[in-house]
Design an enzyme around this catalytic site. Structure first.
Site, PDB file in Angstrom:
ATOM      1  N   ASP A   1      -7.485   3.778   8.623  1.00  0.00           N
ATOM      2  CA  ASP A   1      -6.719   3.563   7.669  1.00  0.00           C
ATOM      3  C   ASP A   1      -7.244   2.753   6.587  1.00  0.00           C
ATOM      4  O   ASP A   1      -6.881   3.124   5.400  1.00  0.00           O
ATOM      5  CB  ASP A   1      -5.397   2.535   8.067  1.00  0.00           C
ATOM      6  CG  ASP A   1      -4.948   3.108   9.364  1.00  0.00           C
ATOM      7  OD1 ASP A   1      -5.674   3.297  10.283  1.00  0.00           O
ATOM      8  OD2 ASP A   1      -3.524   2.725   9.609  1.00  0.00           O
TER       9      ASP A   1
ATOM     10  N   TRP B   1      -5.174   9.633   6.920  1.00  0.00           N
ATOM     11  CA  TRP B   1      -5.801   8.642   5.882  1.00  0.00           C
ATOM     12  C   TRP B   1      -7.262   9.168   5.843  1.00  0.00           C
ATOM     13  O   TRP B   1      -7.824   9.079   4.711  1.00  0.00           O
ATOM     14  CB  TRP B   1      -5.507   7.393   6.603  1.00  0.00           C
ATOM     15  CG  TRP B   1      -4.202   6.616   6.511  1.00  0.00           C
ATOM     16  CD1 TRP B   1      -3.682   5.807   7.567  1.00  0.00           C
ATOM     17  CD2 TRP B   1      -3.274   6.556   5.279  1.00  0.00           C
ATOM     18  NE1 TRP B   1      -2.251   5.369   7.269  1.00  0.00           N
ATOM     19  CE2 TRP B   1      -2.318   5.635   5.979  1.00  0.00           C
ATOM     20  CE3 TRP B   1      -3.318   6.959   4.020  1.00  0.00           C
ATOM     21  CZ2 TRP B   1      -1.103   5.434   4.979  1.00  0.00           C
ATOM     22  CZ3 TRP B   1      -2.360   6.715   3.316  1.00  0.00           C
ATOM     23  CH2 TRP B   1      -1.065   5.929   3.767  1.00  0.00           C
TER      24      TRP B   1
ATOM     25  N   TYR C   1       0.733  -1.486  -0.036  1.00  0.00           N
ATOM     26  CA  TYR C   1      -0.167  -0.069   0.107  1.00  0.00           C
ATOM     27  C   TYR C   1       0.835   1.218   0.018  1.00  0.00           C
ATOM     28  O   TYR C   1       0.464   2.201  -0.740  1.00  0.00           O
ATOM     29  CB  TYR C   1      -0.933   0.030   1.303  1.00  0.00           C
ATOM     30  CG  TYR C   1      -0.337   0.099   2.521  1.00  0.00           C
ATOM     31  CD1 TYR C   1      -0.483   1.823   3.015  1.00  0.00           C
ATOM     32  CD2 TYR C   1       0.162  -0.502   3.375  1.00  0.00           C
ATOM     33  CE1 TYR C   1       0.367   2.011   4.342  1.00  0.00           C
ATOM     34  CE2 TYR C   1       0.604  -0.140   4.530  1.00  0.00           C
ATOM     35  CZ  TYR C   1       0.652   0.926   4.938  1.00  0.00           C
ATOM     36  OH  TYR C   1       1.087   1.201   6.220  1.00  0.00           O
TER      37      TYR C   1
ATOM     38  N   TYR D   1      -7.655  -9.188  12.107  1.00  0.00           N
ATOM     39  CA  TYR D   1      -8.086  -8.002  12.933  1.00  0.00           C
ATOM     40  C   TYR D   1      -9.513  -8.074  13.169  1.00  0.00           C
ATOM     41  O   TYR D   1     -10.384  -7.180  12.525  1.00  0.00           O
ATOM     42  CB  TYR D   1      -7.617  -6.378  12.545  1.00  0.00           C
ATOM     43  CG  TYR D   1      -6.451  -6.412  12.649  1.00  0.00           C
ATOM     44  CD1 TYR D   1      -5.429  -7.044  13.732  1.00  0.00           C
ATOM     45  CD2 TYR D   1      -5.478  -5.533  11.702  1.00  0.00           C
ATOM     46  CE1 TYR D   1      -3.997  -7.013  13.839  1.00  0.00           C
ATOM     47  CE2 TYR D   1      -3.931  -5.483  11.883  1.00  0.00           C
ATOM     48  CZ  TYR D   1      -3.295  -6.358  12.708  1.00  0.00           C
ATOM     49  OH  TYR D   1      -1.981  -5.829  13.044  1.00  0.00           O
TER      50      TYR D   1
ATOM     51  N   ARG E   1      -1.613  10.109  11.938  1.00  0.00           N
ATOM     52  CA  ARG E   1      -1.575   9.785  10.662  1.00  0.00           C
ATOM     53  C   ARG E   1      -2.920   8.823  10.165  1.00  0.00           C
ATOM     54  O   ARG E   1      -3.397   9.060   9.399  1.00  0.00           O
ATOM     55  CB  ARG E   1      -0.606   8.746  10.225  1.00  0.00           C
ATOM     56  CG  ARG E   1      -0.672   8.329   8.768  1.00  0.00           C
ATOM     57  CD  ARG E   1       0.802   7.700   8.178  1.00  0.00           C
ATOM     58  NE  ARG E   1       1.206   6.688   8.841  1.00  0.00           N
ATOM     59  CZ  ARG E   1       2.447   6.342   9.259  1.00  0.00           C
ATOM     60  NH1 ARG E   1       3.534   7.049   9.238  1.00  0.00           N
ATOM     61  NH2 ARG E   1       2.792   4.848   9.519  1.00  0.00           N
ATOM     62  N   SER E   2      -3.662   8.194  11.204  1.00  0.00           N
ATOM     63  CA  SER E   2      -4.952   7.657  10.863  1.00  0.00           C
ATOM     64  C   SER E   2      -5.921   8.693  10.510  1.00  0.00           C
ATOM     65  O   SER E   2      -6.791   8.375   9.772  1.00  0.00           O
ATOM     66  CB  SER E   2      -5.573   6.588  12.115  1.00  0.00           C
ATOM     67  OG  SER E   2      -5.695   7.748  13.207  1.00  0.00           O
TER      68      SER E   2
ATOM     69  N   ASP F   1      -5.162  -3.235   3.077  1.00  0.00           N
ATOM     70  CA  ASP F   1      -3.971  -2.724   2.652  1.00  0.00           C
ATOM     71  C   ASP F   1      -3.636  -3.009   1.436  1.00  0.00           C
ATOM     72  O   ASP F   1      -2.921  -2.515   0.360  1.00  0.00           O
ATOM     73  CB  ASP F   1      -2.929  -3.037   3.515  1.00  0.00           C
ATOM     74  CG  ASP F   1      -2.913  -2.395   4.977  1.00  0.00           C
ATOM     75  OD1 ASP F   1      -3.703  -1.579   5.128  1.00  0.00           O
ATOM     76  OD2 ASP F   1      -2.077  -2.860   5.687  1.00  0.00           O
TER      77      ASP F   1
ATOM     78  N   LYS G   1      -8.851  -6.387   8.309  1.00  0.00           N
ATOM     79  CA  LYS G   1      -7.943  -7.484   7.956  1.00  0.00           C
ATOM     80  C   LYS G   1      -8.550  -8.671   8.787  1.00  0.00           C
ATOM     81  O   LYS G   1      -9.343  -8.468   9.642  1.00  0.00           O
ATOM     82  CB  LYS G   1      -6.698  -7.506   8.342  1.00  0.00           C
ATOM     83  CG  LYS G   1      -5.567  -6.511   7.931  1.00  0.00           C
ATOM     84  CD  LYS G   1      -4.212  -6.834   8.299  1.00  0.00           C
ATOM     85  CE  LYS G   1      -3.263  -5.484   7.956  1.00  0.00           C
ATOM     86  NZ  LYS G   1      -1.825  -5.682   8.355  1.00  0.00           N
TER      87      LYS G   1
END
Length: 398
Positions: A164, A237, A59, A157, A233-234, A109, A154
């Site tokens: 993200d 995104w 990614y 997860y 950063r999250s 991702d 994912k």
């Protein structure tokens, strides 16, 4: 010229002893060119972006390659397209199989690099690129979901939505819907944004939690399933995802207005936490000991603000927020290296980029303030450099 005049005062106030660059670059289009050339000097092949050690449909490489495609569109110079095409061509075989791609992992991702394939298909008319995109679309059709339909980040997860993941999947879905007249994909792209807002928005601050665990079983989850901090950063995104998705969502689409409202709300809140043009690793507490300005959140917000203004989603006054980030990055986080590009110019380097950030896993990442401020830092991470190039291009737009 209008942009240069706005920054004229900054040049006079520039303190050379404190500056990371020898010369302030007032023209964002020139900065985009200089930095793109620096990245191609540093990473001669696109698989090397983000310090890649092997060919991979990663990614982060996708972020960097999207930036190079934007350079190609802005300048008309084929070298930027060729840089990405060589990478894509080496990853996708004649039957459209993606190298090292594992659908069974249901990892969002993997979707992000698929954004580059639309341009590859348009330019080459090679069906292998459409086949690869169809494979990614099929993954999202079967992606495990929360009870109300939100994509798990994912398979490993379980029951979790991450900010993200919205950047990785929803803009791809939206463009797929537009390019191939797949209205189901269009609606799904919007729905995922609505669900993520529902589950991660914090009414008290106007910010967004990094993730939400529907099961409430993760050690990082509070009584509402939220992760405990606002990782910069999250939200970068998330902000970019919302701005990008609107490129491909027709005006009349149900839910589109909601996304514009989310963008406007976030744009209003974020300047409260900006310091000297920069945002911090843990966004809401820039003055807390141990916290620090971080490159990827700053470049991502710079990009999202500049594009949202130019697209008319937010008030023009917010362009100054993006411009302040542009100046702050040059004053604090950009440096010149001894190496030179093919044009004989010093290679530029973007410092203080968070290499990775996440939740759970092995070893376990608890989402605490201490966790985030001690994550590994490095220079020229593509999660920062890609948005920086694209943000400069949007700042340069008249």
């Amino acid at each position: 010229m209008r942009f240069l005049s706005i920054f004229f005062a900054f040049i006079f106030s520039w303190v050379v002893s404190d500056a990371q660059l020898k010369t302030f670059i007032g023209n964002p289009a020139e900065m985009a060119r200089r930095f793109a050339e620096s990245e191609m000097t540093r990473f001669p092949e696109a698989w090397q972006l983000d310090h890649g050690s092997r060919l991979f449909f990663g990614y982060a490489q996708g972020v960097g390659c999207c930036a190079m495609l934007e350079m190609w569109k802005a300048t008309g110079e084929s070298k930027y397209y060729d840089y990405v095409h060589q990478w894509a061509d080496s990853l996708i075989d004649a039957e459209g199989n993606i190298w090292k791609y594992d659908m069974a992992s249901y990892n969002l991702d993997f979707i992000n690099s698929g954004k580059t394939l639309f341009d590859m298909y348009r330019q080459t008319h090679d069906k292998k690129y459409r086949t690869a995109m169809q494979t990614l679309r099929r993954q999202l059709q079967n992606q495990p979901r929360t009870c109300d339909g939100g994509f798990w980040h994912k398979l490993v997860y379980q029951h979790q939505m991450w900010l993200d993941g919205l950047y990785m999947a929803s803009p791809f879905l939206a463009r797929y819907g537009a390019e191939f007249k797949d209205t189901t994909a269009t609606g799904e792209a919007v729905r995922q944004v609505q669900l993520c807002h529902l589950h991660t928005y914090d009414e008290k601050t106007g910010l967004y939690f990094h993730a939400w665990d529907e099961s409430h079983r993760q050690r990082w989850a509070d009584e509402n399933g939220h992760s405990p901090n606002f990782w910069g950063r999250s939200m970068g995104w998330w902000f970019m995802a919302m701005v990008d998705i609107l490129d491909w969502i027709p005006e009349e689409t149900e839910g589109r207005a909601d996304i514009v409202t989310y963008i406007q709300g976030l744009a209003e809140v974020l300047p409260r936490y900006q310091r000297d043009g920069l945002w911090y690793q843990v966004l809401d507490c820039p003055e807390r000991d141990g916290n620090f300005p971080e490159a990827s959140v700053t470049t991502q917000f710079m990009y999202a603000y500049a594009k949202a203004v130019k697209k008319g989603y937010i008030d023009k006054k917010y362009l100054e927020v993006a411009r302040s980030a542009y100046v702050g990055l040059q004053r604090t986080l950009l440096v010149e290296l001894p190496e030179t590009t093919a044009q004989g110019e010093p290679v530029l380097s973007l410092t203080r980029c968070c290499a990775v950030g996440g939740l759970g896993g092995h070893p376990y990442r608890d989402g605490s303030f201490d966790y985030y401020i001690h994550e590994r830092m490095r220079d020229n991470d593509a999660k920062a450099t890609g948005p920086f190039i694209m943000g400069c291009l949007w700042l340069a737009e008249d």
